[in-house]
Write a protein that holds these residues in place. Sequence first.
Motif, PDB file in Angstrom:
ATOM      1  N   LYS A 184       0.642  -1.609  -0.387  1.00 25.66           N
ATOM      2  CA  LYS A 184       0.109   0.163  -0.147  1.00 25.66           C
ATOM      3  C   LYS A 184       0.508   1.186   0.378  1.00 25.66           C
ATOM      4  N   GLY A 185       0.201   2.020  -0.703  1.00 29.69           N
ATOM      5  CA  GLY A 185       1.256   4.012  -0.227  1.00 29.69           C
ATOM      6  C   GLY A 185       0.420   5.248  -1.822  1.00 29.69           C
ATOM      7  N   ASN A 186       1.326   5.985  -1.505  1.00 27.54           N
ATOM      8  CA  ASN A 186       0.599   6.588  -2.052  1.00 27.54           C
ATOM      9  C   ASN A 186       0.385   6.705  -4.086  1.00 27.54           C
ATOM     10  N   LEU A 187       1.566   5.739  -3.932  1.00 27.04           N
ATOM     11  CA  LEU A 187       1.801   4.972  -5.076  1.00 27.04           C
ATOM     12  C   LEU A 187       0.521   3.514  -5.484  1.00 27.04           C
ATOM     13  N   CYS A 188       0.334   2.931  -5.003  1.00 24.80           N
ATOM     14  CA  CYS A 188      -0.925   2.322  -5.158  1.00 24.80           C
ATOM     15  C   CYS A 188      -2.185   2.008  -4.126  1.00 24.80           C
ATOM     16  N   GLU A 189      -3.109   3.417  -3.493  1.00 29.89           N
ATOM     17  CA  GLU A 189      -3.724   3.846  -3.096  1.00 29.89           C
ATOM     18  C   GLU A 189      -4.643   2.504  -2.942  1.00 29.89           C
ATOM     19  N   ASN A 190      -4.711   1.493  -3.513  1.00 27.58           N
ATOM     20  CA  ASN A 190      -5.562   0.311  -3.676  1.00 27.58           C
ATOM     21  C   ASN A 190      -4.945  -0.847  -3.300  1.00 27.58           C
ATOM     22  N   GLY A 191      -3.720  -0.664  -3.700  1.00 21.95           N
ATOM     23  CA  GLY A 191      -2.564  -1.669  -3.614  1.00 21.95           C
ATOM     24  C   GLY A 191      -2.037  -2.528  -4.637  1.00 21.95           C
ATOM     25  N   ALA A 192      -1.542  -2.955  -4.413  1.00 24.52           N
ATOM     26  CA  ALA A 192      -0.845  -3.682  -5.228  1.00 24.52           C
ATOM     27  C   ALA A 192       0.428  -4.894  -4.667  1.00 24.52           C
ATOM     28  N   LEU A 193       1.008  -5.925  -6.260  1.00 24.94           N
ATOM     29  CA  LEU A 193       1.104  -6.818  -5.644  1.00 24.94           C
ATOM     30  C   LEU A 193       2.563  -7.292  -5.315  1.00 24.94           C
ATOM     31  N   ILE A 194       3.365  -8.269  -5.056  1.00 26.42           N
ATOM     32  CA  ILE A 194       4.780  -8.601  -5.037  1.00 26.42           C
ATOM     33  C   ILE A 194       4.964  -9.773  -4.639  1.00 26.42           C
ATOM     34  N   LYS A 195       5.944 -10.791  -5.087  1.00 23.84           N
ATOM     35  CA  LYS A 195       5.601 -11.865  -4.557  1.00 23.84           C
ATOM     36  C   LYS A 195       6.987 -12.098  -4.394  1.00 23.84           C
ATOM     37  N   PRO A 196       7.474 -12.339  -3.238  1.00 21.58           N
ATOM     38  CA  PRO A 196       8.932 -12.750  -2.622  1.00 21.58           C
ATOM     39  C   PRO A 196       9.469 -13.957  -3.039  1.00 21.58           C
ATOM     40  N   SER A 197       8.853 -14.725  -3.064  1.00 21.92           N
ATOM     41  CA  SER A 197       9.809 -15.783  -2.761  1.00 21.92           C
ATOM     42  C   SER A 197      10.208 -15.902  -4.464  1.00 21.92           C
ATOM     43  N   ALA A 198       9.492 -14.989  -4.761  1.00 21.55           N
ATOM     44  CA  ALA A 198      10.238 -14.936  -6.668  1.00 21.55           C
ATOM     45  C   ALA A 198      11.038 -13.356  -6.982  1.00 21.55           C
ATOM     46  N   ALA A 199      11.189 -12.808  -5.494  1.00 20.64           N
ATOM     47  CA  ALA A 199      12.068 -11.313  -6.258  1.00 20.64           C
ATOM     48  C   ALA A 199      13.878 -12.017  -5.071  1.00 20.64           C
ATOM     49  N   SER A 200      14.335 -10.777  -5.286  1.00 22.55           N
ATOM     50  CA  SER A 200      15.900 -11.176  -5.115  1.00 22.55           C
ATOM     51  C   SER A 200      16.030 -10.058  -3.886  1.00 22.55           C
ATOM     52  N   PRO A 201      16.515 -11.111  -2.769  1.00 29.23           N
ATOM     53  CA  PRO A 201      15.997 -10.408  -1.843  1.00 29.23           C
ATOM     54  C   PRO A 201      16.550  -8.786  -0.347  1.00 29.23           C
ATOM     55  N   ALA A 202      18.060  -8.688  -2.090  1.00 28.73           N
ATOM     56  CA  ALA A 202      18.840  -7.739  -1.789  1.00 28.73           C
ATOM     57  C   ALA A 202      17.456  -6.233  -2.714  1.00 28.73           C
ATOM     58  N   LEU A 203      16.252  -6.557  -3.005  1.00 26.15           N
ATOM     59  CA  LEU A 203      15.846  -5.557  -3.670  1.00 26.15           C
ATOM     60  C   LEU A 203      14.650  -5.770  -3.014  1.00 26.15           C
ATOM     61  N   MET A 204      13.900  -6.070  -1.935  1.00 24.03           N
ATOM     62  CA  MET A 204      13.339  -6.107  -1.337  1.00 24.03           C
ATOM     63  C   MET A 204      13.304  -4.458  -0.430  1.00 24.03           C
ATOM     64  N   LYS A 205      13.960  -4.116  -0.331  1.00 28.21           N
ATOM     65  CA  LYS A 205      13.868  -2.575   0.513  1.00 28.21           C
ATOM     66  C   LYS A 205      14.740  -2.299  -0.587  1.00 28.21           C
ATOM     67  N   HIS A 206      14.171  -0.989  -1.148  1.00 30.11           N
ATOM     68  CA  HIS A 206      15.193  -0.721  -2.321  1.00 30.11           C
ATOM     69  C   HIS A 206      14.196   1.105  -2.640  1.00 30.11           C
ATOM     70  N   ARG A 207      15.476   1.959  -2.929  1.00 31.80           N
ATOM     71  CA  ARG A 207      14.562   3.397  -3.175  1.00 31.80           C
ATOM     72  C   ARG A 207      15.544   3.043  -4.950  1.00 31.80           C
ATOM     73  N   GLY A 208      14.942   4.406  -5.313  1.00 29.38           N
ATOM     74  CA  GLY A 208      15.655   4.215  -6.732  1.00 29.38           C
ATOM     75  C   GLY A 208      15.012   5.692  -7.448  1.00 29.38           C
ATOM     76  N   ARG A 209      15.988   5.833  -8.237  1.00 31.42           N
ATOM     77  CA  ARG A 209      14.836   6.420  -9.978  1.00 31.42           C
ATOM     78  C   ARG A 209      14.163   5.782 -10.605  1.00 31.42           C
ATOM     79  N   ALA A 210      13.451   6.274 -11.222  1.00 33.11           N
ATOM     80  CA  ALA A 210      12.428   6.117 -11.641  1.00 33.11           C
ATOM     81  C   ALA A 210      12.583   6.551 -13.002  1.00 33.11           C
ATOM     82  N   VAL A 211      12.778   5.324 -14.583  1.00 32.71           N
ATOM     83  CA  VAL A 211      13.002   5.536 -16.007  1.00 32.71           C
ATOM     84  C   VAL A 211      11.646   4.823 -16.252  1.00 32.71           C
ATOM     85  N   VAL A 212      11.141   5.716 -16.829  1.00 34.04           N
ATOM     86  CA  VAL A 212       9.575   5.540 -16.888  1.00 34.04           C
ATOM     87  C   VAL A 212       8.859   5.445 -18.576  1.00 34.04           C
ATOM     88  N   PHE A 213       8.289   4.611 -19.093  1.00 37.68           N
ATOM     89  CA  PHE A 213       7.421   3.731 -20.436  1.00 37.68           C
ATOM     90  C   PHE A 213       6.371   4.276 -20.332  1.00 37.68           C
TER      91      PHE A 213
END
Length: 573
Positions: A380-409
């Motif tokens: 949840k957050g201002n980028l997904c007021e109604n929610g968003a998903l992530i599958k932690p078991s398929a993600a990289s542990p090092a990226l589970m907490k991350h701050r980064g610059r947006a590259v937008v398409f």
Amino acid sequence: MSNDKKFRSYDWFGKSDKMGFVHRSWLRNQGYPSDYFDGRPVIGICNTWSDLTPCNAHLRDFAEVVKRGVIEAGGFPLEFPVTSLGETIMRPSTMLFRNLASMDTEETIRANPLDGVVLLTGCDKTTPSTLMGACSVDLPTIVVPGGPMLNGRYKGECVGSGSFNWLIKEKQTVENYTAADILEMEIGVARSQGHCMTMGTASTMACMVEALGLTLPGAAAIPAVDSRKKVMAQLSGRRIVEMVKEDLKLSKVLTREAFENAIVVNAAVGESTNFIIHLLAIAGRIGVALNLDDFDALGSKIPLLVNLKPSGKYLMEDFYYAGGLPVVLQEIMPYLHPDTITVNGSTLGQNNAEMTCHNKEVIATLAEPLQTEAGIAVLKGNLCENGALIKPSAASPALMKHRGRAVVFETIEDYHARIDDPDLDIDETCVIVLKGVGPKGYPGMPEVGNVDLPEKLLKKGIRDMVRISDGRMSGTAAGTVVLHVSPESAVGGTLAVVQNGDMIELDVEQRRLHLDISDEELQRRKAAWVPPAPRAVRGYVKLYINHVQQAHLGADMDLLQGGSGSELTRDLH
Ligand code: FES
């Protein structure tokens, strides 16, 4: 006729008036003897067979086996086709047509003299679409999952269908795979009839229906070409006849507790993220209150027990030989409601007691799970007021907490045009933001959320980056991918106003997805936002765009919520 009005089909076949004559007479052209119209249960075999759905191409044979069982039990089987959804071939996305197929299924069941239904399913959307439609009618219904393909094999190794294609760019770019290598693999990953043999969406859907209690025990994992699959189909044909006599309709099986069981079980097997959107839609049809937060509350702390690709090592054939879903159900039973009734008339707990695991590398124990927390996290957050998903078991542990610059398409076309541009200002710390791939925007919410990384970063050895979109991801894919952002960009969700250079914060443990701009700036951008022109102006796609709901509601159409029951269509003759 000795028809005693016990079943729904009486209204077609039981009468001695003109329309009774009509309803029986034309069917007799197929050579049915008179006693087929004597009041026995009429069973619809809803078939998603199609040459255009390779994963379901064997279901025509299966229908004959189901018929055998129905006749043995004293029923009258009538097979009918419904819209089939071939994941690998249909454009732009089968998800666009899931609701259409559900409408087809619903109206065909209701309009015809059916007392019970067998759903023959396989490829990803063919399970939820037919089940959604069946729920809106609510007759006794049993599901026969078509089963996975045999394990893919290439150069002595097991390769998972679906999972490998996400690596093709990487293999060609980094490992110099030739066209001949790819061709050999193309053949090696599709060795038999059946659906994808990873724990992708099709296998997840098969586990979902078994956990919900809608299949005979053990049905989900049996490979399509294993003779025991046909036994399962025949026994399902027998059982549906009894279910009609017991009036064991869908709403008696699909209780809130059954949905909770499905959430827990699918977390334990390493579900596809698509499970969530489909289960929400099914719940909406049968009238069970379920929301996105339930998946996090019930599933996210569940341990991962099944070591299957894309998160793990093995494939569905191995899962079956290890004991299949019954072993998982038994192991995870402390987290389940054991008293939920299933289609065989016994409870989930009764069906799944005293199972033996034949390979603990494939199915782990609660005492020694593969991961302690496997379920999907709801952000949840201002980028997904109604929610968003992530599958932690398929993600990289090092990226589970991350701050980064947006590259937008702005669109998927924009992404394809620029992602491999050597001058693209991007590095591995950036966050790839893809807009315009939500339910209304694309339309149809395609599986593009796990976009490939830029070629220049792959060559540097980078294998994962944070990616965010309002689209979905194939159940066979992996990565630190935030999906199903709701509201989507096409309706003016915050995603619509993310700009290149904005900083984005992802914190999976805190369930947070944040666009780091001030509230004032966010409101200013939203006020200036101009909606994109809709991509369709007529036909079903227009109906879909006008009525599809957001991902957090299951992306069903508002006019399809709930059901109209099995009330007979008026006979106007
Ligand atoms: Fe049909 Fe994967 S493409 S199940």
